[in-house]
Design a protein around this motif. Sequence first.
Motif, PDB file in Angstrom:
ATOM      1  N   GLY A  78       0.817  -1.211   0.000  1.00 11.55           N
ATOM      2  CA  GLY A  78       0.000   0.000   0.000  1.00 11.55           C
ATOM      3  C   GLY A  78       0.847   1.257   0.000  1.00 11.55           C
ATOM      4  N   ALA A  79       1.972   1.209   0.730  1.00 12.94           N
ATOM      5  CA  ALA A  79       2.894   2.352   0.750  1.00 12.94           C
ATOM      6  C   ALA A  79       3.506   2.571  -0.629  1.00 12.94           C
ATOM      7  CB  ALA A  79       3.988   2.122   1.787  1.00 12.94           C
ATOM      8  N   LEU A  85       1.593   6.762  -6.708  1.00  8.75           N
ATOM      9  CA  LEU A  85       0.522   7.666  -7.133  1.00  8.75           C
ATOM     10  C   LEU A  85       0.954   9.123  -7.005  1.00  8.75           C
ATOM     11  CD1 LEU A  85      -2.403   8.013  -8.066  1.00  8.75           C
ATOM     12  CD2 LEU A  85      -3.105   7.967  -5.657  1.00  8.75           C
ATOM     13  N   VAL A  86       1.623   9.457  -5.901  1.00 10.17           N
ATOM     14  CA  VAL A  86       2.128  10.819  -5.728  1.00 10.17           C
ATOM     15  C   VAL A  86       3.124  11.160  -6.830  1.00 10.17           C
ATOM     16  CG1 VAL A  86       3.519  12.311  -4.247  1.00 10.17           C
ATOM     17  CG2 VAL A  86       1.736  10.880  -3.242  1.00 10.17           C
ATOM     18  N   SER A  87       4.022  10.217  -7.110  1.00 15.22           N
ATOM     19  CA  SER A  87       5.014  10.419  -8.170  1.00 15.22           C
ATOM     20  C   SER A  87       4.339  10.654  -9.515  1.00 15.22           C
ATOM     21  CB  SER A  87       5.938   9.200  -8.244  1.00 15.22           C
ATOM     22  OG  SER A  87       6.888   9.354  -9.263  1.00 15.22           O
ATOM     23  N   LEU A  88       3.302   9.866  -9.795  1.00 12.54           N
ATOM     24  CA  LEU A  88       2.579   9.990 -11.062  1.00 12.54           C
ATOM     25  C   LEU A  88       1.876  11.338 -11.171  1.00 12.54           C
ATOM     26  CD1 LEU A  88       1.877   8.241 -13.573  1.00 12.54           C
ATOM     27  CD2 LEU A  88      -0.204   7.568 -12.378  1.00 12.54           C
ATOM     28  N   SER A 103      12.465  13.193  -6.290  1.00  9.42           N
ATOM     29  CA  SER A 103      12.307  12.818  -4.883  1.00  9.42           C
ATOM     30  C   SER A 103      11.227  11.760  -4.719  1.00  9.42           C
ATOM     31  CB  SER A 103      11.968  14.057  -4.047  1.00  9.42           C
ATOM     32  OG  SER A 103      13.003  15.012  -4.105  1.00  9.42           O
ATOM     33  N   ALA A 104      10.095  11.960  -5.408  1.00  9.99           N
ATOM     34  CA  ALA A 104       9.009  10.989  -5.315  1.00  9.99           C
ATOM     35  C   ALA A 104       9.418   9.644  -5.900  1.00  9.99           C
ATOM     36  CB  ALA A 104       7.775  11.533  -6.036  1.00  9.99           C
ATOM     37  N   PHE A 105      10.198   9.677  -7.003  1.00 11.67           N
ATOM     38  CA  PHE A 105      10.682   8.450  -7.619  1.00 11.67           C
ATOM     39  C   PHE A 105      11.578   7.683  -6.653  1.00 11.67           C
ATOM     40  CE2 PHE A 105      10.220   7.743 -12.321  1.00 11.67           C
ATOM     41  CZ  PHE A 105       9.090   8.537 -12.463  1.00 11.67           C
ATOM     42  N   VAL A 106      12.502   8.398  -6.010  1.00  8.48           N
ATOM     43  CA  VAL A 106      13.443   7.743  -5.094  1.00  8.48           C
ATOM     44  C   VAL A 106      12.704   7.102  -3.923  1.00  8.48           C
ATOM     45  CG1 VAL A 106      15.316   8.157  -3.447  1.00  8.48           C
ATOM     46  CG2 VAL A 106      15.420   9.159  -5.734  1.00  8.48           C
ATOM     47  N   ILE A 107      11.739   7.813  -3.361  1.00  3.48           N
ATOM     48  CA  ILE A 107      10.969   7.273  -2.234  1.00  3.48           C
ATOM     49  C   ILE A 107      10.216   6.006  -2.657  1.00  3.48           C
ATOM     50  CG2 ILE A 107       9.021   7.716  -0.705  1.00  3.48           C
ATOM     51  CD1 ILE A 107       9.933  10.664  -0.661  1.00  3.48           C
ATOM     52  N   THR A 108       9.597   6.049  -3.839  1.00  2.17           N
ATOM     53  CA  THR A 108       8.863   4.873  -4.326  1.00  2.17           C
ATOM     54  C   THR A 108       9.810   3.701  -4.544  1.00  2.17           C
ATOM     55  OG1 THR A 108       7.366   6.401  -5.477  1.00  2.17           O
ATOM     56  CG2 THR A 108       7.210   4.076  -6.041  1.00  2.17           C
ATOM     57  N   PHE A 113      11.909  -1.764  -2.761  1.00  2.00           N
ATOM     58  CA  PHE A 113      12.920  -2.670  -2.217  1.00  2.00           C
ATOM     59  C   PHE A 113      12.551  -3.151  -0.816  1.00  2.00           C
ATOM     60  CE2 PHE A 113      16.081  -1.419  -5.486  1.00  2.00           C
ATOM     61  CZ  PHE A 113      16.498  -2.704  -5.813  1.00  2.00           C
ATOM     62  N   VAL A 114      11.926  -2.292  -0.028  1.00  2.00           N
ATOM     63  CA  VAL A 114      11.467  -2.719   1.298  1.00  2.00           C
ATOM     64  C   VAL A 114      10.456  -3.861   1.153  1.00  2.00           C
ATOM     65  CG1 VAL A 114      10.116  -2.025   3.315  1.00  2.00           C
ATOM     66  CG2 VAL A 114      11.932  -0.535   2.446  1.00  2.00           C
ATOM     67  N   ASP A 115       9.541  -3.704   0.221  1.00  2.00           N
ATOM     68  CA  ASP A 115       8.533  -4.739  -0.005  1.00  2.00           C
ATOM     69  C   ASP A 115       9.188  -6.050  -0.449  1.00  2.00           C
ATOM     70  OD1 ASP A 115       6.034  -5.842  -0.083  1.00  2.00           O
ATOM     71  OD2 ASP A 115       5.405  -4.863  -1.939  1.00  2.00           O
ATOM     72  N   LEU A 116      10.112  -5.948  -1.393  1.00  2.00           N
ATOM     73  CA  LEU A 116      10.811  -7.143  -1.884  1.00  2.00           C
ATOM     74  C   LEU A 116      11.647  -7.794  -0.779  1.00  2.00           C
ATOM     75  CD1 LEU A 116      11.969  -5.798  -5.359  1.00  2.00           C
ATOM     76  CD2 LEU A 116      10.279  -7.612  -4.970  1.00  2.00           C
ATOM     77  N   PHE A 117      12.298  -6.963   0.025  1.00  6.26           N
ATOM     78  CA  PHE A 117      13.181  -7.455   1.091  1.00  6.26           C
ATOM     79  C   PHE A 117      12.390  -8.291   2.104  1.00  6.26           C
ATOM     80  CE2 PHE A 117      14.967  -6.970   5.338  1.00  6.26           C
ATOM     81  CZ  PHE A 117      16.305  -7.300   5.144  1.00  6.26           C
ATOM     82  N   PHE A 118      11.302  -7.732   2.603  1.00  7.40           N
ATOM     83  CA  PHE A 118      10.546  -8.447   3.637  1.00  7.40           C
ATOM     84  C   PHE A 118       9.798  -9.651   3.071  1.00  7.40           C
ATOM     85  CE2 PHE A 118      11.215  -4.519   6.028  1.00  7.40           C
ATOM     86  CZ  PHE A 118      11.541  -5.045   7.280  1.00  7.40           C
ATOM     87  N   HIS A 119       9.422  -9.567   1.800  1.00  2.00           N
ATOM     88  CA  HIS A 119       8.790 -10.744   1.198  1.00  2.00           C
ATOM     89  C   HIS A 119       9.778 -11.902   1.123  1.00  2.00           C
ATOM     90  CE1 HIS A 119       6.198 -13.127  -1.389  1.00  2.00           C
ATOM     91  NE2 HIS A 119       7.243 -13.326  -2.190  1.00  2.00           N
ATOM     92  N   GLU A 120      11.014 -11.593   0.747  1.00  2.00           N
ATOM     93  CA  GLU A 120      12.030 -12.654   0.670  1.00  2.00           C
ATOM     94  C   GLU A 120      12.403 -13.164   2.061  1.00  2.00           C
ATOM     95  OE1 GLU A 120      16.351 -13.563  -1.494  1.00  2.00           O
ATOM     96  OE2 GLU A 120      15.500 -11.528  -1.521  1.00  2.00           O
ATOM     97  N   ARG A 121      12.345 -12.301   3.071  1.00  2.00           N
ATOM     98  CA  ARG A 121      12.653 -12.714   4.444  1.00  2.00           C
ATOM     99  C   ARG A 121      11.689 -13.791   4.947  1.00  2.00           C
ATOM    100  NH1 ARG A 121      15.066  -9.726   8.522  1.00  2.00           N
ATOM    101  NH2 ARG A 121      14.282 -11.455   9.804  1.00  2.00           N
TER     102      ARG A 121
END
Length: 456
Positions: A78-79, A85-88, A103-108, A113-121
């Motif tokens: 969701g994040a 959406l903000v970036s778009l 800035s919006a691109f970098v945050i997204t 990567f956070v989503d991918l990281f915890f999914h792999e964990r």
Amino acid sequence: MRFWQSLYYLGMVLAILLGVTGELIWLPDPLRIGARIYWIDVIDLLIYALALIPFIWMSASILHMLSKKEAWARVRSGAVFAAGLVSLIILLTIPKKVEYSASAFVITWLLVFVDLFFHERMRRKLPVKSITSFISTLCLLLILFWPTNYLVTYPGLTLNMNRYAQANGGNVHGEISGVLVFERPAFPIDWLYAKFFANYTFEVENLGMSLGEYNQEVRTMKADANAAGSAIAFQKIGKGKGITSHGVRITAIVKDSPAASILQLGDVIEQVNGYPVTTVQELTDRMKLTKPGDQVSVSVLRGGQRVTLSVGTRVNPDDPNRAAFGIQVANEMQYDIPDTVRYHNYLLHEGGPSHGAMLALTLIDQLTPCGVTYGNHVAGTGTMEPDGSIGPVGGLEQKAYSISRTDADVFFVPASNESEARKGAPGLKIVPVRTLDDMLNWLRTNPKQKTLSSCS
């Protein structure tokens, strides 16, 4: 690999490819679509290809949310969706604010990567794939986009001046091209580009101000150049008084200079030590009589109110015997523009004054029956000064090279920039000029086609 994971990685790959493409956006510049559409016009549309990246990430995040019931997984995806959406929205509504989009691109990207990281964990204790992908991508981005303490100047884009500006009641007659070059903080990859492409030059960065202040200054220069070119053009065809100066406007203040805490951006200096100042040259003459370190009484117009201030001075970096406030200034001009001129806001034409002379020539051509180019495809550069003279500009080597890749018949350059232009394009028909009249006279005496009798 799940489909939503593939979409995450696809967005990253696309972002890197578009980043590289953006740095080499000048290569297809000779491309023309019909008589009036230049490559810079196409870029205005292509830039929205960047919207694919947050759209892809948002799609991936939705698929992830639908495939998972865990609250933490849905929060992460969701994040990503919210940041995407903000970036778009930023990209589609205010595309010229690149710093906001970046800035919006970098945050997204980080949230992806956070989503991918915890999914792999969830499947293994050490998420090797996510960590490896993150480090590899980060290193690549640093090479591609990390700003160094150098400025790079490289070839740019030509623009159809008749598309850029249109005078009310004017008609398009001849083809007139302006030229822009790229100048920005150099990235490590730029030294590699310089090995493969011509006319990349580097110099130590010394803006004397923040990048935000610099961007604001060049935007102001662009607006002033539009006004100057328009006023002089109308004056040349017998309408209006042209340009008059009524003081010296402060356009930038050097950090830690004596004036930094006293003068403000936008102040208009009207007097120095009781003597009137109406032009930059008059201010320069008054400062020649001031010793470095002296206090100077300065009267400025600020927000409609006249204020008298005591301002310290320091040694002028260009002349140790002269005093300086540590400011950059421009004449506070009044432009007499008796009719409307409409401008096209090109995405990549951020600012600068170097199109002023060609703007004036373009408007004269539009407002003169049958025009003034006499069949020539005209290109040129130079600032438009209040007295009709053409002032020097930067990046002439790159500008001449950019024009040499087109079918222009002549390239007008400020006389003081002639040697730089010839270095960039030895085979190009380069004509040095000092005034707008020099351009008009050359075109009149070097016609490619005769003027119709009805226009004589």
